[in-house]
Design a protein around this motif. Structure first.
Motif, PDB file in Angstrom:
ATOM      1  N   GLY A 101       0.729  -1.172  -0.176  1.00 26.94           N
ATOM      2  CA  GLY A 101      -0.001  -0.107   0.220  1.00 26.94           C
ATOM      3  C   GLY A 101       0.816   1.231   0.059  1.00 26.94           C
ATOM      4  N   PHE A 102       2.143   1.124   0.113  1.00 27.65           N
ATOM      5  CA  PHE A 102       3.123   2.274   0.134  1.00 27.65           C
ATOM      6  C   PHE A 102       3.529   2.592  -1.268  1.00 27.65           C
ATOM      7  CE2 PHE A 102       4.408   2.458   4.718  1.00 27.65           C
ATOM      8  CZ  PHE A 102       3.075   2.953   5.195  1.00 27.65           C
ATOM      9  N   ASN A 103       3.625   3.728  -1.710  1.00 30.91           N
ATOM     10  CA  ASN A 103       4.350   4.011  -2.991  1.00 30.91           C
ATOM     11  C   ASN A 103       5.668   4.215  -2.666  1.00 30.91           C
ATOM     12  OD1 ASN A 103       5.430   5.406  -5.343  1.00 30.91           O
ATOM     13  ND2 ASN A 103       3.727   5.965  -5.988  1.00 30.91           N
ATOM     14  N   PRO A 104       6.707   3.662  -3.261  1.00 28.22           N
ATOM     15  CA  PRO A 104       8.271   3.512  -2.783  1.00 28.22           C
ATOM     16  C   PRO A 104       8.903   4.931  -3.220  1.00 28.22           C
ATOM     17  CG  PRO A 104       7.999   2.081  -4.490  1.00 28.22           C
ATOM     18  CD  PRO A 104       6.478   2.537  -4.032  1.00 28.22           C
ATOM     19  N   GLU A 105       8.271   5.845  -4.090  1.00 27.22           N
ATOM     20  CA  GLU A 105       8.821   6.858  -4.572  1.00 27.22           C
ATOM     21  C   GLU A 105       8.302   7.975  -3.724  1.00 27.22           C
ATOM     22  OE1 GLU A 105      11.007   6.892  -6.737  1.00 27.22           O
ATOM     23  OE2 GLU A 105      10.849   4.720  -7.167  1.00 27.22           O
ATOM     24  N   PHE A 106       7.313   7.794  -2.983  1.00 29.76           N
ATOM     25  CA  PHE A 106       6.524   9.108  -2.143  1.00 29.76           C
ATOM     26  C   PHE A 106       7.320   8.802  -0.841  1.00 29.76           C
ATOM     27  CE2 PHE A 106       1.889   9.127  -3.893  1.00 29.76           C
ATOM     28  CZ  PHE A 106       2.511   9.410  -5.267  1.00 29.76           C
ATOM     29  N   THR A 107       7.485  10.045  -0.357  1.00 30.67           N
ATOM     30  CA  THR A 107       8.043  10.234   1.087  1.00 30.67           C
ATOM     31  C   THR A 107       7.018   9.501   2.082  1.00 30.67           C
ATOM     32  OG1 THR A 107       6.816  12.151   1.577  1.00 30.67           O
ATOM     33  CG2 THR A 107       8.943  12.450   0.425  1.00 30.67           C
ATOM     34  N   GLY A 108       7.316   9.476   3.550  1.00 25.86           N
ATOM     35  CA  GLY A 108       6.688   9.011   4.472  1.00 25.86           C
ATOM     36  C   GLY A 108       5.412   9.761   4.767  1.00 25.86           C
ATOM     37  N   ARG A 109       5.461  11.244   4.839  1.00 28.78           N
ATOM     38  CA  ARG A 109       4.616  12.033   4.831  1.00 28.78           C
ATOM     39  C   ARG A 109       3.518  11.611   3.918  1.00 28.78           C
ATOM     40  NH1 ARG A 109       4.366  16.830   7.385  1.00 28.78           N
ATOM     41  NH2 ARG A 109       6.503  16.852   8.028  1.00 28.78           N
ATOM     42  N   GLU A 110       3.792  11.767   2.534  1.00 32.62           N
ATOM     43  CA  GLU A 110       2.759  11.402   1.399  1.00 32.62           C
ATOM     44  C   GLU A 110       2.139  10.154   1.433  1.00 32.62           C
ATOM     45  OE1 GLU A 110       5.279  14.286  -2.130  1.00 32.62           O
ATOM     46  OE2 GLU A 110       6.068  11.816  -1.548  1.00 32.62           O
ATOM     47  N   ASN A 111       2.819   9.211   2.076  1.00 34.42           N
ATOM     48  CA  ASN A 111       2.261   7.885   2.003  1.00 34.42           C
ATOM     49  C   ASN A 111       1.260   7.796   3.090  1.00 34.42           C
ATOM     50  OD1 ASN A 111       3.099   5.578   0.223  1.00 34.42           O
ATOM     51  ND2 ASN A 111       5.062   6.397   0.733  1.00 34.42           N
ATOM     52  N   VAL A 112       1.478   8.617   4.173  1.00 39.19           N
ATOM     53  CA  VAL A 112       0.658   8.677   5.375  1.00 39.19           C
ATOM     54  C   VAL A 112      -0.737   9.060   4.800  1.00 39.19           C
ATOM     55  CG1 VAL A 112       0.074   9.962   7.584  1.00 39.19           C
ATOM     56  CG2 VAL A 112       2.167   8.778   7.194  1.00 39.19           C
ATOM     57  N   PHE A 113      -0.756  10.330   4.021  1.00 37.58           N
ATOM     58  CA  PHE A 113      -1.962  10.744   3.519  1.00 37.58           C
ATOM     59  C   PHE A 113      -2.519   9.971   2.582  1.00 37.58           C
ATOM     60  CE2 PHE A 113      -0.166  14.626   5.300  1.00 37.58           C
ATOM     61  CZ  PHE A 113      -1.436  15.365   5.649  1.00 37.58           C
ATOM     62  N   LEU A 114      -1.716   9.288   1.843  1.00 38.18           N
ATOM     63  CA  LEU A 114      -2.192   8.321   0.778  1.00 38.18           C
ATOM     64  C   LEU A 114      -2.936   6.875   1.365  1.00 38.18           C
ATOM     65  CD1 LEU A 114      -2.597   7.038  -2.232  1.00 38.18           C
ATOM     66  CD2 LEU A 114      -0.419   6.189  -1.915  1.00 38.18           C
ATOM     67  N   SER A 115      -2.030   6.417   2.453  1.00 43.86           N
ATOM     68  CA  SER A 115      -2.931   5.111   3.011  1.00 43.86           C
ATOM     69  C   SER A 115      -3.983   5.542   3.757  1.00 43.86           C
ATOM     70  CB  SER A 115      -1.687   4.551   4.051  1.00 43.86           C
ATOM     71  OG  SER A 115      -0.864   4.376   3.154  1.00 43.86           O
ATOM     72  N   ALA A 124      -8.397  16.589   5.945  1.00 47.03           N
ATOM     73  CA  ALA A 124      -8.222  17.398   7.225  1.00 47.03           C
ATOM     74  C   ALA A 124      -8.402  16.521   8.381  1.00 47.03           C
ATOM     75  CB  ALA A 124      -9.834  18.340   7.262  1.00 47.03           C
ATOM     76  N   GLU A 125      -8.917  15.416   8.211  1.00 49.08           N
ATOM     77  CA  GLU A 125      -8.909  14.223   9.335  1.00 49.08           C
ATOM     78  C   GLU A 125      -7.514  13.981   9.627  1.00 49.08           C
ATOM     79  OE1 GLU A 125     -13.060  12.280   9.623  1.00 49.08           O
ATOM     80  OE2 GLU A 125     -11.826  11.868   7.930  1.00 49.08           O
ATOM     81  N   VAL A 126      -6.652  13.577   8.375  1.00 49.77           N
ATOM     82  CA  VAL A 126      -5.328  13.267   8.372  1.00 49.77           C
ATOM     83  C   VAL A 126      -4.490  14.216   9.082  1.00 49.77           C
ATOM     84  CG1 VAL A 126      -3.236  12.024   6.870  1.00 49.77           C
ATOM     85  CG2 VAL A 126      -5.715  11.676   6.443  1.00 49.77           C
ATOM     86  N   GLU A 127      -4.537  15.466   8.576  1.00 49.24           N
ATOM     87  CA  GLU A 127      -3.929  16.569   9.206  1.00 49.24           C
ATOM     88  C   GLU A 127      -3.972  16.686  10.739  1.00 49.24           C
ATOM     89  OE1 GLU A 127      -5.184  19.988   7.074  1.00 49.24           O
ATOM     90  OE2 GLU A 127      -3.592  19.529   5.280  1.00 49.24           O
ATOM     91  N   GLN A 128      -5.356  16.307  11.296  1.00 49.75           N
ATOM     92  CA  GLN A 128      -5.498  16.315  12.594  1.00 49.75           C
ATOM     93  C   GLN A 128      -4.680  15.333  13.435  1.00 49.75           C
ATOM     94  OE1 GLN A 128      -9.682  16.112  13.351  1.00 49.75           O
ATOM     95  NE2 GLN A 128      -9.299  16.363  15.794  1.00 49.75           N
ATOM     96  N   LYS A 129      -4.594  14.058  12.599  1.00 48.31           N
ATOM     97  CA  LYS A 129      -3.865  12.806  13.122  1.00 48.31           C
ATOM     98  C   LYS A 129      -2.723  12.617  12.861  1.00 48.31           C
ATOM     99  CE  LYS A 129      -8.485  10.120  12.890  1.00 48.31           C
ATOM    100  NZ  LYS A 129      -8.616   9.741  14.464  1.00 48.31           N
ATOM    101  N   PHE A 130      -2.018  13.590  12.273  1.00 46.80           N
ATOM    102  CA  PHE A 130      -0.821  13.418  11.647  1.00 46.80           C
ATOM    103  C   PHE A 130       0.342  13.435  12.733  1.00 46.80           C
ATOM    104  CE2 PHE A 130       3.364  14.766   9.659  1.00 46.80           C
ATOM    105  CZ  PHE A 130       3.640  13.667   8.680  1.00 46.80           C
ATOM    106  N   GLU A 131       0.260  14.149  13.570  1.00 44.60           N
ATOM    107  CA  GLU A 131       1.226  14.263  14.648  1.00 44.60           C
ATOM    108  C   GLU A 131       1.221  13.068  15.494  1.00 44.60           C
ATOM    109  OE1 GLU A 131       2.338  17.023  18.742  1.00 44.60           O
ATOM    110  OE2 GLU A 131       0.673  17.690  17.324  1.00 44.60           O
ATOM    111  N   ALA A 132      -0.008  12.497  15.891  1.00 42.33           N
ATOM    112  CA  ALA A 132      -0.270  11.326  16.475  1.00 42.33           C
ATOM    113  C   ALA A 132       0.428  10.017  15.722  1.00 42.33           C
ATOM    114  CB  ALA A 132      -1.495  11.050  16.859  1.00 42.33           C
ATOM    115  N   ILE A 133       0.234  10.025  14.495  1.00 38.83           N
ATOM    116  CA  ILE A 133       0.833   8.903  13.660  1.00 38.83           C
ATOM    117  C   ILE A 133       2.439   9.165  13.728  1.00 38.83           C
ATOM    118  CG2 ILE A 133       1.157   8.127  11.193  1.00 38.83           C
ATOM    119  CD1 ILE A 133      -1.807   9.109  10.821  1.00 38.83           C
ATOM    120  N   THR A 134       2.956  10.164  13.533  1.00 33.42           N
ATOM    121  CA  THR A 134       4.367  10.256  13.593  1.00 33.42           C
ATOM    122  C   THR A 134       4.886  10.093  14.887  1.00 33.42           C
ATOM    123  OG1 THR A 134       4.092  12.794  13.850  1.00 33.42           O
ATOM    124  CG2 THR A 134       4.456  11.848  11.755  1.00 33.42           C
ATOM    125  N   ARG A 135       4.197  10.480  15.919  1.00 34.04           N
ATOM    126  CA  ARG A 135       4.861  10.193  17.310  1.00 34.04           C
ATOM    127  C   ARG A 135       4.733   8.736  17.612  1.00 34.04           C
ATOM    128  NH1 ARG A 135       1.805  13.467  19.635  1.00 34.04           N
ATOM    129  NH2 ARG A 135      -0.018  12.031  20.297  1.00 34.04           N
TER     130      ARG A 135
END
Length: 446
Positions: A101-115, A124-135
């Motif tokens: 499910g990850f695109n190897p050419e995308f960054t981790g950040r871009e794959n978070v939004f994609l997945s 908007a929901e991903v942006e709200q959860k992004f800090e929790a995901i990276t933490r």
């Protein structure tokens, strides 16, 4: 549990793959249709049926090639079944193949939004959860690097962090934790234990300990068919018994004479085989890693700051390497940030799944005469014990400092994985840990 609605229902499920010996035969099949078969059939799964109720956890065990991953792919909808029915009710988040499910050419950040978008989350929901995901993933600046540069462990960290934050009703995990480090694996196990209180979990692992630890029931697959289905402990033990029946006998201990290690002898006793074992390929070498004072996996009221956690030898020197069976001293040093009227210092030693192997605390020894610690004073606790022989793998020590009594106290600081260590060689003893023996005797006659 029986009154709970069904989250996953699988009935008479089967998957058949067609296998051609050459591309030429595949081409001939296209022209002949059903009039003649140029292939042979391989049934990866046949007649598999089970139900997974809401709030229940089922583990799937079996050797490589038994059909475990094929089953999960069909439940997730990434592979079509040949026969049978599958019903899934609820939002599913899955961690299947590493990096799937990850695109190897995308960054981790871009794959978070994609997945996350594939799981139905808005930007908007991903942006709200992004800090929790990276933490949760804890991969630092690598989140802005292409995932093709990631190690397998970093893949798992990011992928698991995503499924842990998409508010799924059902989690499906396929052997993903096998490649994670001990610290992250324990973080995942803590999350899964909390998730299973309300969510539904389908968990595949070769590690029967994790299946017993996490799951209510287990399914044992063998050559695509259900060999056993029932309580997780009973099915796992049945599976292990079959495995051991096919295992070759252990090799005889051979004294290689290549080690030059000074054993630290226990004060009271020592295993009579210690010298033989320590001069053999079965010596239980254990590597100790440094205490990390910036560990984020902790909680408490904050009245104490743990300054150091070490395993020490008989001369009180911090150890980097020990051998199972040696006597060690676990030293925990803390700074009181508030007055402690009756401090309690304790520890647990856990395996990579977070299962507690053993532990202790200072309460009983000092209940009658508490060691009152003023604000700004340093408090040191020492626990002296023979280190058990440990199966090969990763382990950690959780430490805690509280104030009060055994039944009524305030936790000022609890660090889940304060000290990490790794056993590099399996000992001769069996079980989760091996206790050095005072004596072993075998004789005939009276």
């Amino acid at each position: 549990m029986s009154s709970e609605p069904v989250s996953i229902s699988v009935n008479n499920l089967g998957k058949c793959f067609t296998i051609y010996n050459s591309p030429h035969q595949r081409l001939l099949q296209m022209f002949t249709g059903s009039r003649k078969k140029y292939y042979r059939e391989f049934w990866a799964l046949k007649d598999v049926s089970f139900q997974l109720k809401k709030g229940e956890t089922i583990g799937i065990i079996g050797k490589n090639g038994s059909g475990k991953s094929t089953l999960l792919q069909m439940i997730c909808g990434t592979l079509n079944q040949t026969e049978g029915d599958i019903s899934v009710k609820g939002k599913v988040a899955a961690l299947l193949e590493l990096g799937a499910g990850f695109n190897p050419e995308f960054t981790g950040r871009e794959n978070v939004f994609l997945s996350a978008a594939l799981y139905g989350l808005s930007r908007a929901e991903v942006e709200q959860k992004f800090e929790a995901i990276t933490r949760f993933a804890d991969i630092g600046d690598f989140v802005d690097q292409p995932v093709k540069t990631y190690s397998s462990g970093m893949f798992v960290r990011l992928a698991f962090a995503i499924i842990a934050n998409v508010d799924a009703d059902i989690l499906i995990i396929d052997e993903a934790l096998a490649v994670g480090d001990a610290l992250f694996t324990q973080k995942c196990m803590r999350f899964l234990r909390k998730f299973k209180e309300e969510g539904t979990l389908l968990f595949v692992s070769h590690d029967t300990s994790s299946v017993i630890n996490l799951c209510d029931r287990a399914i044992w697959l063998d050559k695509g068919q259900v060999k056993g289905y029932g309580p997780a402990k009973a099915i796992s033990e049945l599976y292990l018994a079959t495995l051991f029946d096919n295992q070759p006998s252990e090799e005889q201990i051979v004294d290689t004479g290549q080690y030059d290690h000074r054993s630290v002898e226990p004060v009271i006793w020592r295993d009579q085989r210690q010298d033989i074992i320590n001069h053999s390929a079965h010596r239980n070498d254990i590597e100790i890693f440094r205490f990390n004072p910036l560990n984020e996996e902790e909680f408490g009221h904050g009245g104490v700051k743990v300054l150091g956690v070490t395993l020490n030898d008989i001369d009180d020197a911090a150890l980097h390497w020990i051998v199972g069976g040696e006597t060690v001293t676990l030293t925990i040093t803390a700074l009181a940030l508030t007055k402690l009227n009756s401090p309690i210092v304790g520890f647990y030693i856990k395996d990579r799944l977070g299962q507690t192997l053993f532990g202790d605390n200072t309460y009983i020894n000092y209940a009658a005469s508490p060691v009152i610690t003023e604000k700004g004073e340093q408090l040191t606790a020492k626990f002296k014990f023979p280190m058990p022989w440990l199966a090969q793998g990763d382990y950690s020590i959780a430490v805690a400092v509280a104030d009060g009594t055994q039944s009524d106290h305030v936790h000022h600081q609890w660090i889940h994985d304060a000290l990490l260590f790794r056993s590099h060689h399996d000992p001769l003893s069996t079980g989760i840990i091996g206790i050095p023996m005072l004596d072993i005797n075998l004789k005939t006659g009276d």
